[in-house]
Design an enzyme around this catalytic site. Structure first.
Site, PDB file in Angstrom:
ATOM      1  N   CYS A   1      17.133 -33.952  31.275  1.00  0.00           N
ATOM      2  CA  CYS A   1      17.150 -32.358  31.298  1.00  0.00           C
ATOM      3  C   CYS A   1      16.321 -31.653  30.493  1.00  0.00           C
ATOM      4  O   CYS A   1      16.152 -30.584  30.610  1.00  0.00           O
ATOM      5  CB  CYS A   1      18.611 -31.550  31.157  1.00  0.00           C
ATOM      6  SG  CYS A   1      20.088 -32.444  32.346  1.00  0.00           S
TER       7      CYS A   1
ATOM      8  N   HIS B   1      18.102 -24.644  28.880  1.00  0.00           N
ATOM      9  CA  HIS B   1      18.582 -25.249  29.872  1.00  0.00           C
ATOM     10  C   HIS B   1      20.045 -25.013  30.202  1.00  0.00           C
ATOM     11  O   HIS B   1      20.938 -24.763  29.481  1.00  0.00           O
ATOM     12  CB  HIS B   1      18.463 -26.719  29.265  1.00  0.00           C
ATOM     13  CG  HIS B   1      19.108 -27.609  30.382  1.00  0.00           C
ATOM     14  ND1 HIS B   1      18.933 -27.619  31.711  1.00  0.00           N
ATOM     15  CD2 HIS B   1      20.258 -28.678  30.165  1.00  0.00           C
ATOM     16  CE1 HIS B   1      19.620 -28.569  32.237  1.00  0.00           C
ATOM     17  NE2 HIS B   1      20.339 -29.200  31.350  1.00  0.00           N
TER      18      HIS B   1
ATOM     19  N   ASN C   1      24.019 -26.768  36.785  1.00  0.00           N
ATOM     20  CA  ASN C   1      22.964 -27.678  36.030  1.00  0.00           C
ATOM     21  C   ASN C   1      22.014 -28.289  36.940  1.00  0.00           C
ATOM     22  O   ASN C   1      22.432 -28.994  37.557  1.00  0.00           O
ATOM     23  CB  ASN C   1      23.702 -28.412  35.232  1.00  0.00           C
ATOM     24  CG  ASN C   1      22.708 -29.380  34.099  1.00  0.00           C
ATOM     25  OD1 ASN C   1      21.585 -29.490  34.497  1.00  0.00           O
ATOM     26  ND2 ASN C   1      23.382 -30.068  33.250  1.00  0.00           N
TER      27      ASN C   1
HETATM   28  N1  COA Z   1      38.981 -28.922  36.285  1.00  0.00           N
HETATM   29  C1  COA Z   1      40.483 -28.761  35.718  1.00  0.00           C
HETATM   30  N2  COA Z   1      40.492 -29.517  34.689  1.00  0.00           N
HETATM   31  C2  COA Z   1      39.650 -30.224  34.222  1.00  0.00           C
HETATM   32  C3  COA Z   1      38.425 -30.343  34.752  1.00  0.00           C
HETATM   33  C4  COA Z   1      38.050 -29.377  35.882  1.00  0.00           C
HETATM   34  N3  COA Z   1      36.852 -29.657  36.490  1.00  0.00           N
HETATM   35  N4  COA Z   1      37.610 -31.161  33.973  1.00  0.00           N
HETATM   36  C5  COA Z   1      38.254 -31.776  32.920  1.00  0.00           C
HETATM   37  N5  COA Z   1      39.402 -31.131  32.978  1.00  0.00           N
HETATM   38  C6  COA Z   1      40.735 -31.169  32.270  1.00  0.00           C
HETATM   39  C7  COA Z   1      40.757 -32.740  31.327  1.00  0.00           C
HETATM   40  O1  COA Z   1      41.223 -33.536  32.249  1.00  0.00           O
HETATM   41  C8  COA Z   1      41.489 -32.277  30.275  1.00  0.00           C
HETATM   42  O2  COA Z   1      42.862 -32.174  30.556  1.00  0.00           O
HETATM   43  P1  COA Z   1      44.093 -32.855  29.610  1.00  0.00           P
HETATM   44  O3  COA Z   1      44.162 -32.011  28.435  1.00  0.00           O
HETATM   45  O4  COA Z   1      45.337 -32.807  30.306  1.00  0.00           O
HETATM   46  O5  COA Z   1      43.642 -34.297  29.336  1.00  0.00           O
HETATM   47  C9  COA Z   1      41.090 -30.853  29.979  1.00  0.00           C
HETATM   48  O6  COA Z   1      40.578 -30.177  31.030  1.00  0.00           O
HETATM   49  C10 COA Z   1      40.424 -30.784  28.779  1.00  0.00           C
HETATM   50  O7  COA Z   1      39.191 -31.601  29.025  1.00  0.00           O
HETATM   51  P2  COA Z   1      37.959 -31.865  28.115  1.00  0.00           P
HETATM   52  O8  COA Z   1      37.069 -32.859  28.407  1.00  0.00           O
HETATM   53  O9  COA Z   1      38.349 -31.598  26.445  1.00  0.00           O
HETATM   54  O10 COA Z   1      37.467 -30.120  28.435  1.00  0.00           O
HETATM   55  P3  COA Z   1      36.121 -29.637  27.790  1.00  0.00           P
HETATM   56  O11 COA Z   1      36.685 -28.296  27.006  1.00  0.00           O
HETATM   57  O12 COA Z   1      35.466 -30.369  26.846  1.00  0.00           O
HETATM   58  O13 COA Z   1      35.078 -29.433  28.905  1.00  0.00           O
HETATM   59  C11 COA Z   1      33.119 -30.158  29.921  1.00  0.00           C
HETATM   60  C12 COA Z   1      34.568 -30.300  29.501  1.00  0.00           C
HETATM   61  C13 COA Z   1      32.556 -31.285  30.605  1.00  0.00           C
HETATM   62  C14 COA Z   1      32.959 -28.843  30.548  1.00  0.00           C
HETATM   63  C15 COA Z   1      32.413 -29.788  28.524  1.00  0.00           C
HETATM   64  O14 COA Z   1      32.775 -31.104  27.664  1.00  0.00           O
HETATM   65  C16 COA Z   1      31.037 -30.030  28.527  1.00  0.00           C
HETATM   66  O15 COA Z   1      30.368 -28.945  29.234  1.00  0.00           O
HETATM   67  N6  COA Z   1      30.182 -30.849  27.787  1.00  0.00           N
HETATM   68  C17 COA Z   1      28.885 -30.864  28.146  1.00  0.00           C
HETATM   69  C18 COA Z   1      28.411 -31.499  29.345  1.00  0.00           C
HETATM   70  C19 COA Z   1      26.822 -31.423  29.815  1.00  0.00           C
HETATM   71  O16 COA Z   1      26.382 -30.118  29.552  1.00  0.00           O
HETATM   72  N7  COA Z   1      26.384 -32.241  30.414  1.00  0.00           N
HETATM   73  C20 COA Z   1      24.879 -32.157  30.728  1.00  0.00           C
HETATM   74  C21 COA Z   1      23.940 -32.188  29.578  1.00  0.00           C
HETATM   75  S1  COA Z   1      22.089 -31.932  30.200  1.00  0.00           S
END
Ligand code: COA
Length: 346
Positions: free
Chosen positions: A126, A273, A303
């Site tokens: 990215c 980004h 993204n």
């Molecule tokens: N819909 C509903 N629930 C979801 C979900 C979705 N699409 N994705 C994850 N969950 C759930 C998980 O299963 C978890 O449930 P649990 O508590 O029962 O286990 C809960 O939501 C929290 O999950 P978590 O991974 O802690 O969520 P988060 O707040 O960290 O958000 C991302 C997840 C992926 C959105 C976040 O971590 C993120 O954006 N990270 C950066 C990723 C990125 O930018 N990647 C590309 C880089 S270039």
């Protein structure tokens, strides 16, 4: 001598998948409310099955050529004439047409008729556009004879997305953005400076595990006769990437401002980004930058990796939201892990 962006273009697939569509069509246990509140994403555009990385890149470049000719940014009258003046094509992508080779940039070079251009792909995920712009600035600067280059970010991320992983599949979309870069006689520093004035490029390979396509490379190649148990899909530790990204964005903004001896108030717009609006907001809060200084279009495109910044640049240039003389900052991060930013006088 300045390295200036003189035209922009983009291509985004017509098929638009909203959060609700995604939950329904891909049968994922998620909701529009969850996706919006955790990422700021409302929709993404998905290429049809016959569209590959080069197809989107070629469309973005064709749009760029039309715009460059229309606006008088170049002297050439036809796209064919303009294509022949391009000396270098750099295409940043994680979703090449073909694994390994040929490079997708060579396919683009042929299809746009840039017969005089050298061409190569880069992999910086990215951060690819940020890395690409600085790389091309170096290439144009070193050689007296190279004058024009295309920097393209093009991705069909839907092909490497694990549609069974609700934490990652909600994040990605397809698209391409391109800029035409020219070496001009304008100054690159001091009074009246123009073009790319500085960049920060950085990497932290110790975080490589956090964002990876594990299958298909020389570490884990295809073996004849096997049943593929782990497909070549994005495997991500979302929280690890999130924390890295907030720090990467914060550090890059601070360092660009400090190295250039300016204040953040001198920057007209920051183009981050587009990975997650929460990452941008958290970084902005940490350094006290108002939300409105950041341009976000993640609601519409999600993204698109290396394409996200050039798509945003093209939108802003097309709707007159950036004007000649504006100071623009890009900032990004991605697999590798890589990060960085550019400071550009438009
Ligand atoms: N819909 C509903 N629930 C979801 C979900 C979705 N699409 N994705 C994850 N969950 C759930 C998980 O299963 C978890 O449930 P649990 O508590 O029962 O286990 C809960 O939501 C929290 O999950 P978590 O991974 O802690 O969520 P988060 O707040 O960290 O958000 C991302 C997840 C992926 C959105 C976040 O971590 C993120 O954006 N990270 C950066 C990723 C990125 O930018 N990647 C590309 C880089 S270039």
């Amino acid at each position: 001598m300045a390295i200036e962006i003189i035209a922009t273009g983009r291509a985004v697939p017509l098929r638009r998948l909203t959060n609700d569509d995604l939950a329904k069509q891909k049968q994922i246990d998620t909701s529009d409310e969850w996706i919006r509140s955790h990422t700021g994403i409302g929709a993404r555009h998905i290429a049809d099955d016959s569209t590959a990385c080069s197809d989107l890149a070629v469309e973005a470049v064709k749009n760029l050529f039309s715009r460059a000719i229309e606006t008088g940014a170049v002297g050439e009258k036809t796209p064919e004439e303009l294509a022949r003046t391009v000396d270098f094509i750099l295409l940043a992508t994680s979703t090449q047409d073909y694994y390994s080779h040929p490079s997708t940039s060579c396919i683009v070079q042929d299809r746009i008729g840039a017969v005089n251009a050298a061409a190569m792909d880069i992999t910086a995920a990215c951060s690819g556009f940020i890395y690409g712009l600085e790389t091309v600035a170096g290439l144009l600067g070193i050689s007296g004879k190279r004058k024009r280059a295309l920097v393209i970010g093009s991705e069909v991320l839907s092909r490497i997305t694990d549609w069974n992983d609700r934490a990652s599949c909600i994040l990605f979309g397809d698209g391409a953005g391109a800029v035409l870069v020219e070496k001009t006689a304008a100054p690159s520093e001091g009074e009246g400076r123009r073009g790319l004035v500085r960049s920060i490029l950085a990497a932290d390979g110790s975080g490589a595990e956090h964002l990876m396509v594990r299958r298909g490379g020389s570490r884990n190649p295809y073996r004849a006769g096997e049943v593929v148990d782990i497909p070549p899909h994005v495997d991500m530790d979302g929280q690890a990437v999130y924390y890295f990204a907030v720090k990467a964005v914060t550090d890059t903004i601070k360092n660009l401002v400090q190295e250039d001896g300016i204040s953040i108030d001198d920057v007209d717009i920051i183009i981050p980004h587009q990975a997650n609006a929460r990452i941008v907001n958290a970084a902005g809060k940490r350094i006290g930058i108002p939300e409105k200084k950041f341009y976000l279009n993640i609601d519409e495109y999600a993204n698109t990796s290396s394409a996200s910044i050039p798509i945003a640049l093209d939108e802003l240039a097309g709707n007159g939201k950036i004007a000649r003389g504006n100071l623009i900052m890009t900032v990004g991060f991605g697999a590798g892990l890589t990060y960085g930013g550019n400071l550009i006088v438009w």
